[in-house]
Design a protein around this motif. Sequence first.
Motif, mmCIF file in Angstrom:
data_model
loop_
_atom_site.group_PDB
_atom_site.id
_atom_site.type_symbol
_atom_site.label_atom_id
_atom_site.label_comp_id
_atom_site.label_asym_id
_atom_site.label_seq_id
_atom_site.Cartn_x
_atom_site.Cartn_y
_atom_site.Cartn_z
ATOM 1 N N ILE A 125 0.832 -1.395 0.041
ATOM 2 C CA ILE A 125 0.017 0.142 -0.126
ATOM 3 C C ILE A 125 0.818 1.294 0.011
ATOM 4 O O ILE A 125 0.369 2.387 -0.807
ATOM 5 N N GLN A 126 1.860 1.332 0.496
ATOM 6 C CA GLN A 126 3.042 2.264 0.793
ATOM 7 C C GLN A 126 3.440 2.737 -0.828
ATOM 8 O O GLN A 126 3.555 3.956 -1.038
ATOM 9 N N ARG A 127 3.933 1.549 -1.495
ATOM 10 C CA ARG A 127 4.221 1.912 -2.864
ATOM 11 C C ARG A 127 3.010 2.303 -3.787
ATOM 12 O O ARG A 127 3.557 3.400 -4.788
ATOM 13 N N ILE A 128 2.023 2.048 -3.476
ATOM 14 C CA ILE A 128 0.630 2.576 -4.341
ATOM 15 C C ILE A 128 0.342 4.153 -4.059
ATOM 16 O O ILE A 128 0.320 5.033 -4.682
ATOM 17 N N ALA A 129 0.487 4.264 -2.462
ATOM 18 C CA ALA A 129 0.212 5.691 -1.916
ATOM 19 C C ALA A 129 1.100 6.735 -2.365
ATOM 20 O O ALA A 129 0.933 7.983 -2.535
ATOM 21 N N ALA A 130 2.398 6.234 -2.461
ATOM 22 C CA ALA A 130 3.382 7.218 -2.879
ATOM 23 C C ALA A 130 3.409 7.768 -4.382
ATOM 24 O O ALA A 130 3.967 8.756 -4.720
ATOM 25 N N ARG A 131 2.335 7.184 -5.218
ATOM 26 C CA ARG A 131 2.095 7.366 -6.776
ATOM 27 C C ARG A 131 0.743 7.962 -6.886
ATOM 28 O O ARG A 131 0.542 8.112 -8.153
ATOM 29 N N THR A 132 -0.005 8.070 -5.845
ATOM 30 C CA THR A 132 -1.582 8.504 -6.102
ATOM 31 C C THR A 132 -1.602 9.994 -5.304
ATOM 32 O O THR A 132 -0.941 9.882 -4.025
ATOM 33 N N ARG A 133 -2.524 10.806 -5.697
ATOM 34 C CA ARG A 133 -2.876 11.949 -4.839
ATOM 35 C C ARG A 133 -3.835 11.777 -3.884
ATOM 36 O O ARG A 133 -4.095 12.291 -2.861
ATOM 37 N N LEU A 134 -4.272 10.436 -4.055
ATOM 38 C CA LEU A 134 -5.721 10.222 -3.271
ATOM 39 C C LEU A 134 -4.965 9.741 -1.559
ATOM 40 O O LEU A 134 -4.073 8.996 -1.504
ATOM 41 N N GLN A 135 -5.523 9.989 -0.610
ATOM 42 C CA GLN A 135 -5.144 9.945 0.733
ATOM 43 C C GLN A 135 -5.844 8.582 1.316
ATOM 44 O O GLN A 135 -6.836 8.330 1.019
ATOM 45 N N ILE A 136 -4.880 7.728 1.543
ATOM 46 C CA ILE A 136 -5.443 6.406 2.478
ATOM 47 C C ILE A 136 -5.320 6.267 3.758
ATOM 48 O O ILE A 136 -4.027 6.381 4.297
ATOM 49 N N VAL A 137 -6.227 5.992 4.454
ATOM 50 C CA VAL A 137 -6.124 5.595 6.122
ATOM 51 C C VAL A 137 -6.587 4.229 6.108
ATOM 52 O O VAL A 137 -7.321 3.608 5.569
ATOM 53 N N VAL A 138 -5.728 3.527 6.728
ATOM 54 C CA VAL A 138 -5.695 2.180 6.890
ATOM 55 C C VAL A 138 -6.046 1.751 8.296
ATOM 56 O O VAL A 138 -6.085 2.849 9.224
ATOM 57 N N ALA A 139 -6.611 0.436 8.487
ATOM 58 C CA ALA A 139 -7.137 0.237 9.681
ATOM 59 C C ALA A 139 -6.374 -1.116 10.567
ATOM 60 O O ALA A 139 -5.363 -1.692 9.893
ATOM 61 N N THR A 140 -6.810 -1.430 11.606
ATOM 62 C CA THR A 140 -6.307 -2.464 12.327
ATOM 63 C C THR A 140 -7.530 -3.152 12.968
ATOM 64 O O THR A 140 -8.429 -2.681 13.212
ATOM 65 N N GLY A 141 -7.165 -4.391 13.167
ATOM 66 C CA GLY A 141 -8.238 -5.165 13.839
ATOM 67 C C GLY A 141 -8.368 -6.619 13.261
ATOM 68 O O GLY A 141 -7.270 -7.277 12.806
ATOM 69 N N VAL A 142 -9.443 -7.327 13.424
ATOM 70 C CA VAL A 142 -9.668 -8.644 12.922
ATOM 71 C C VAL A 142 -10.726 -8.848 12.076
ATOM 72 O O VAL A 142 -11.909 -8.388 12.593
ATOM 73 N N TYR A 143 -10.736 -9.490 10.945
ATOM 74 C CA TYR A 143 -11.853 -9.829 10.084
ATOM 75 C C TYR A 143 -12.474 -11.132 10.312
ATOM 76 O O TYR A 143 -11.614 -12.181 9.687
ATOM 77 N N THR A 144 -13.489 -11.344 10.891
ATOM 78 C CA THR A 144 -13.937 -12.933 11.130
ATOM 79 C C THR A 144 -15.360 -12.906 11.402
ATOM 80 O O THR A 144 -15.780 -12.147 11.966
ATOM 81 N N TYR A 145 -16.115 -13.875 10.958
ATOM 82 C CA TYR A 145 -17.538 -14.392 11.294
ATOM 83 C C TYR A 145 -17.713 -15.218 12.297
ATOM 84 O O TYR A 145 -18.745 -15.473 12.768
ATOM 85 N N ASN A 146 -16.448 -15.815 12.603
ATOM 86 C CA ASN A 146 -16.607 -17.108 13.568
ATOM 87 C C ASN A 146 -15.563 -17.040 14.678
ATOM 88 O O ASN A 146 -15.742 -16.596 15.729
#
Length: 319
Positions: free
Chosen positions: A78-99
């Motif tokens: 994501i860092q490689r991508i963000a360095a090349r776009t004007r769009l600002q990206i805010v990332v998250a922490t946590g866990v994605y699970t249904y069970n």
Amino acid sequence: MTQVPTVTGTIDSSELGRVLVHEHVFVLGTEFQQNYGDWDEDARIDDAVRQLEELHSLGIDTILDPTVLGLGRYIPRIQRIAARTRLQIVVATGVYTYNDVPFQFHYSGPGLTFDQPEPMVDLFVRDLTEGIADTGVRAGFLKCAIEEPGLTPGVERVMRAVGQAAVRTGAPVTVHTNPHTRSGLVAQRVLAEEGVDLSRVVIGHSGDSTDLEYLSELADAGSLLGMDRFGVDVLLPFEDRVNTIVELVRRGYRDKIAIAHDAACFIDWFPHEAKTQMAPKWNYRHISEDVIPALLAKGLTDDDIDAILVRNPRRYFEK
């Protein structure tokens, strides 16, 4: 004013601009890709930069990317991508699970084989305050999920860890929910029990429902309604999604609405061609090109759009 960490550095909340509150860059099964996938790192990065620059050219300044453990988060990419776009990206922490919790937490925690305080809390707090791995990129919000199986022991454990980390750091929370099981109300109850300020919680995928009484109940408790799956018309048609927002605004809930697509530059959950055929509008352009004009045509004002895209997401971050 509140400082918000993005992938390329910290900004003031006033600099977020127009925000889509639930967009992924990549959703990947890392083990699957390593063993069975057809993955060209440079080509995928180039394609992501193209899509995100196009989104920025359509008037969107920032996306919140809730890609956490279970969805293939890998910040150096994501860092490689963000360095090349004007769009600002805010990332998250946590866990994605249904069970269940991931096996990295299965045996370690309160009352388990390796009895200790909940390890997820410290990991989430570190991501929010120090940075993710050795990237120096801090997460800006927390993410958990509660789906059709409901509040399983694993889901509850993650959700309470997210709530505790939110209280310790002041970070906001996004919850993946299933509105057809009214699981947003369960998420609000659990997070409130942990001391979370529900006004700084997005109840994700609320836009899959036209149940205005359910949506009003969530909003009355203080949370933002994530009307965030525009383009996934197979789950709810476009007109129903638009009309629900219009009615919520009419009922006085304008300041409780946030929008997005829940799209990705690349997701390996579905065959690409089949996904495109089934949901041709499920892309980053849909809100700018179709949704906003439809909302305006049905009576919303430019100030309403500004509230939904700018002021409400900004308030999400402001303590």
